[in-house]
Scaffold this active site. Structure first.
Site: not given
Ligand code: NAD
Ligand code: UGA
Length: 462
Positions: A132, A161, A223, A276, A278, A442
């Site tokens: 992101t 994603e 989103a 994500c 915040q 919750r």
């Molecule tokens: P994460 O911290 O779990 O994973 C990131 C990985 O990248 C780490 O393992 C780190 O070691 C590796 N990394 C960093 N720099 C590197 C480099 N130069 N070469 C190789 N590896 C490297 O993070 P995440 O939760 O997977 O999130 C990744 C991105 O996806 C973020 O931008 C986040 O906002 C976005 N995103 C996350 C979610 C989610 O649910 N966690 C959902 C949608 C989008």
């Molecule tokens: C969220 C989005 O739902 C995903 O679409 C997005 O890809 C992702 O962030 C991201 O960019 O990282 P995620 O944070 O994994 O996904 O989980 P959510 O289900 O969205 O919950 C986020 C937080 O909100 C949790 O702490 C959950 O408990 C809380 N929540 C969610 C509530 O308190 N009330 C609700 O009705 C829904």
């Protein structure tokens, strides 16, 4: 046609998304690379229950594809060199230093990836933003790549994603939409269509949306901002419900039946967490401010202010209900993860509530079915409120929920794990100090049943 994919970053997004692409596209070789050797070792672990992240259904997908066309490695250069398409899925945390500290996204990991791709690539590549990112980051990536010494062509796509943790595999199997943004030039359109072909192996084409690259980048931040805003909106109403005798669950149901509003994401809680929401809203606020759009920035910042308030009023209510002192009292925490079905604790409300209560000298006993003890201590220490030794003094981590609740003055439910609903609450009550309190962050448990047992039960918003 894309035949060889490299994904940089084997985290919560890179791991599951690439595992699903590999499972659904046996004709594509997918290599997920990371700098973190321990993480890669865990992805390669023979025992699929020891993968680095817990996500329902992930073990089966990895089990099917790993070693066939899915590989995890720390050989980043080699994977970049061999790939036709490179996903960048590294972390983009909030900056903790310099200009934009506490607000802007830290893009240093993204830039390092771009520079590494530029150095290694010896043939044309499609580079895909999976992380992101602030709107217009593709321009920065392009500037770096276009100054590569190797004279190759790059197309930059944005493919954010939308999976949520805990449901990542089902979200990836049947996404509401796949979004792909790219250049409006003929070359950009060719790159877009190549990525569309990958997803079309299992996603209906009507659900694959293509846009320009800036719309795609900004749609992801939008989103998450809208989703978080819904949670803050219902949480704001929960406080008003508590003052007026309305019940937030009934209000949520009543408004959710309006198809224009919809029923999802209206669950009042102790506050949203996760890596994500915040981070992305702070980033949005920062971007708006950087264009001088102060009203836009203030509007979105309020979502965070409301969320901080919701966490802090939960702690304050525990303290005031327990006769204005929790000093020396045992408070059981059921749950530490930011939501159920994940071992991820980033920005979990539990961390902040524990921190508030420890400041009042409460003893916290935590049980979470999937979070490791070290992680809980790490999360508290990360706040740097007090010394690590002091944190250790006030927190204990239990192997099951019953032990956590033994001799406690109160129980706080911080994560909505299903198993908490099936506990023998009479047994828990019998082993607690009286009066026995439950603070349900919750709205998970049945108020009537708990009150019948003898608990003093408080939920959010009623
Ligand atoms: P994460 O911290 O779990 O994973 C990131 C990985 O990248 C780490 O393992 C780190 O070691 C590796 N990394 C960093 N720099 C590197 C480099 N130069 N070469 C190789 N590896 C490297 O993070 P995440 O939760 O997977 O999130 C990744 C991105 O996806 C973020 O931008 C986040 O906002 C976005 N995103 C996350 C979610 C989610 O649910 N966690 C959902 C949608 C989008
Ligand atoms: C969220 C989005 O739902 C995903 O679409 C997005 O890809 C992702 O962030 C991201 O960019 O990282 P995620 O944070 O994994 O996904 O989980 P959510 O289900 O969205 O919950 C986020 C937080 O909100 C949790 O702490 C959950 O408990 C809380 N929540 C969610 C509530 O308190 N009330 C609700 O009705 C829904």
């Amino acid at each position: 046609m894309i035949k060889n994919i490299c994904c940089i970053g084997a985290g919560y997004v890179g791991g599951p998304t690439m595992a699903v692409i590999a499972q659904k596209c046996p004709h594509i070789k997918v290599t997920v690379v990371d700098l973190n050797q321990d993480r890669i070792n865990a992805w390669n672990h023979e025992d699929l229950s020891l993968l680095p992240i817990y996500e329902p259904g992930l073990d089966a997908v990895v089990g099917e594809a790993r070693g066939r066309n899915l590989f995890f490695s720390t050989e980043v250069d080699q994977a970049i060199d061999e790939a036709d398409a490179i996903f960048i899925s590294v972390n983009t945390p909030t900056k903790t230093y310099g200009v934009g500290k506490g607000m802007a996204a830290d893009l240093k990991y993204i830039e390092l990836c771009a520079r590494q791709i530029a150095r290694v690539a010896k043939n044309d590549k499609i580079v895909i933003e999976k992380s992101t990112l602030p709107v217009r980051t593709a321009q920065a990536i392009k500037d770096i790549l276009d100054h590569t010494g190797n004279g190759v062509n790059f197309q930059i796509l944005s493919n954010p994603e939308f999976l949520a943790e805990g449901t990542a595999i089902e979200d990836l199997f049947a996404p509401d939409r796949v979004l792909i943004g790219g250049d409006t030039t003929p070359e950009g359109q060719v790159a877009i269509s190549k990525l569309v072909e990958v997803y079309a192996n299992w996603v209906n084409r009507e659900n694959i949306l293509t846009t320009n690259v800036w719309s795609s980048e900004l749609s992801k931040l939008t989103a998450n901002a809208f989703l978080a805003q819904r949670v803050s909106s219902i949480n704001a109403m929960s406080e008003l419900c508590e003052k007026t005798g309305a019940d937030v669950n009934e209000v949520a149901k009543a408004i959710g039946l309006d198809t224009r509003i919809g029923s999802k994401f209206l669950k009042s809680s102790v506050g949203f967490g996760g890596s994500c929401f915040q981070k992305d809203i702070l980033n949005l606020v920062y971007i708006a401010k950087s264009y001088g759009l102060n009203e836009v920035a203030d509007y979105w910042e309020q979502v965070i202010i409301m969320n901080d308030h919701q966490k802090s009023r939960f702690s304050k209510n525990i303290i005031s209900t327990l006769y204005n002192t929790v000093s020396g009292k045992k408070i059981a925490f059921l749950g530490w993860a930011f939501k159920k079905d994940t071992n991820d604790t980033r920005e979990s409300a539990a961390i902040y509530v524990a921190n508030d209560l420890i400041s009042e000298q409460a003893n916290i006993a935590v049980f979470d079915p999937k979070v490791e003890a070290d992680q809980i201590l790490f999360d508290l220490n990360y706040l740097e409120t007090r010394t690590e030794a002091d944190n250790k003094k006030y927190i204990s981590i239990e192997k099951n929920g019953y032990d956590a609740c033994n001799n406690a003055h109160a129980i706080a439910i911080l994560t909505e794990w299903d198993e908490f609903k099936t506990y023998d609450w009479q047994k828990i009550y019998d082993n607690m100090l009286k009066p026995a309190f439950v603070f349900d962050g919750r709205n998970l448990l049945n108020k009537t049943e708990l009150e019948k047992i003898g608990f003093i039960y408080q939920a959010i918003g009623s």
